[in-house]
Design an enzyme around this catalytic site. Structure first.
Site, PDB file in Angstrom:
ATOM      1  N   TYR A  47       0.684  -1.337  -0.064  1.00  0.00           N
ATOM      2  CA  TYR A  47       0.060   0.651   0.190  1.00  0.00           C
ATOM      3  C   TYR A  47       0.854   1.107   0.116  1.00  0.00           C
ATOM      4  O   TYR A  47       0.244   2.361  -0.256  1.00  0.00           O
ATOM      5  CB  TYR A  47      -0.665  -0.009   0.880  1.00  0.00           C
ATOM      6  N   HIS A  52      -3.716   6.724   0.188  1.00  0.00           N
ATOM      7  CA  HIS A  52      -3.250   7.187   1.639  1.00  0.00           C
ATOM      8  C   HIS A  52      -2.162   7.484   1.997  1.00  0.00           C
ATOM      9  O   HIS A  52      -1.174   8.281   3.513  1.00  0.00           O
ATOM     10  CB  HIS A  52      -4.183   6.144   2.134  1.00  0.00           C
ATOM     11  N   ASN A 103      -2.909   3.377  10.530  1.00  0.00           N
ATOM     12  CA  ASN A 103      -3.671   3.657  11.700  1.00  0.00           C
ATOM     13  C   ASN A 103      -3.287   3.457  13.483  1.00  0.00           C
ATOM     14  O   ASN A 103      -3.395   4.093  13.939  1.00  0.00           O
ATOM     15  CB  ASN A 103      -4.887   2.357  11.700  1.00  0.00           C
ATOM     16  N   ASN A 156      -8.173   8.002  10.060  1.00  0.00           N
ATOM     17  CA  ASN A 156      -6.963   7.478  10.530  1.00  0.00           C
ATOM     18  C   ASN A 156      -5.598   7.950  11.453  1.00  0.00           C
ATOM     19  O   ASN A 156      -5.141   7.355  13.400  1.00  0.00           O
ATOM     20  CB  ASN A 156      -6.913   6.020  11.721  1.00  0.00           C
TER      21      ASN A 156
END
Length: 228
Positions: A47, A52, A103, A156
């Protein structure tokens, strides 16, 4: 005919003392901010190249855009906060890419920040901590300076950081948001799929160009604010 001599008036003792005092105050203020610790939020592994993790992409672009005379090295693996981190530690800017899942960034960043102060022998007033993160509510490539305690807007990663590093009175902390745009549908699943999707080539180019330059301008504004 004799020429008149021009007598240059000397400043009074009071005026001279005031000038010296003002220059000393200015020097103290300038010295109070000595370095920047700039940390980007993102996710590791598969990712890493997603929307993000746009903060990582912009931080790398910023490093490449810095003038050579600043002596900012390329990113390499170093240890901060007891973890291996992609870092670029120069004389003015220490750039870190968060190594944890988004997170749970807070505990690592709190430790890395405190260790940095101890290792460098600096106080919170002498280090500007800047968090670079993606922002769904801004258009692609738009860079904005935000207060540390500003709304997390459901992010988050920011929630985790604010929980671990609540505002301190004398600390110089701020956030810089990087716009990534938002899908038309705003349901939770669609938004989640979007932020975890790969950044297309055209979008990556915009983030590298506007994001890197925007971060440079944002840090300049913060430096001016923090040295007043």
């Amino acid at each position: 005919m004799a020429q008149k001599k021009t007598i240059q008036q000397q400043p009074s003792d009071t005026a001279l003392k005031e000038e010296i005092a003002n220059s000393e105050i200015y020097a103290e203020n300038m010295a109070s901010l000595r370095r920047f610790l700039v940390v980007s939020l993102g996710n590791p592994g598969e990712y890493r190249d997603t929307f993000h993790s746009a903060g990582h992409l912009v931080l790398e672009s910023f490093q490449k855009k810095l003038p050579e005379d600043l002596g900012q090295p390329s990113f390499a693996s170093e240890r901060y906060g007891k973890k291996a981190v992609r870092a670029s530690a120069g004389p003015k800017y220490t750039l870190l890419q968060s190594p944890t899942l988004m997170n749970i960034t807070g505990p690592w960043l709190a430790r890395a920040y405190k260790d940095y102060l101890v290792d460098q022998g600096l106080s919170p007033e002498e280090v500007g901590l800047v968090l670079v993160h993606d922002d769904l509510e801004e258009e692609l490539g738009v860079v904005k300076v935000r207060q540390w305690k500003a709304s997390h807007r459901g992010h988050n990663g920011i929630k985790s950081v604010l929980a671990s590093l609540p505002p301190m009175p004398d600390a110089k902390w701020a956030r810089v948001s990087i716009g990534i745009g938002r899908p038309d549908d705003r349901d939770k699943t669609t938004v989640s799929d979007f932020v975890l999707s790969k950044i297309p080539r055209h979008a990556k180019g915009i983030l590298q160009d506007k994001g890197g330059s925007g971060l440079w301008e944002a840090l300049g504004k913060l430096e001016t604010k923090w040295t007043k």
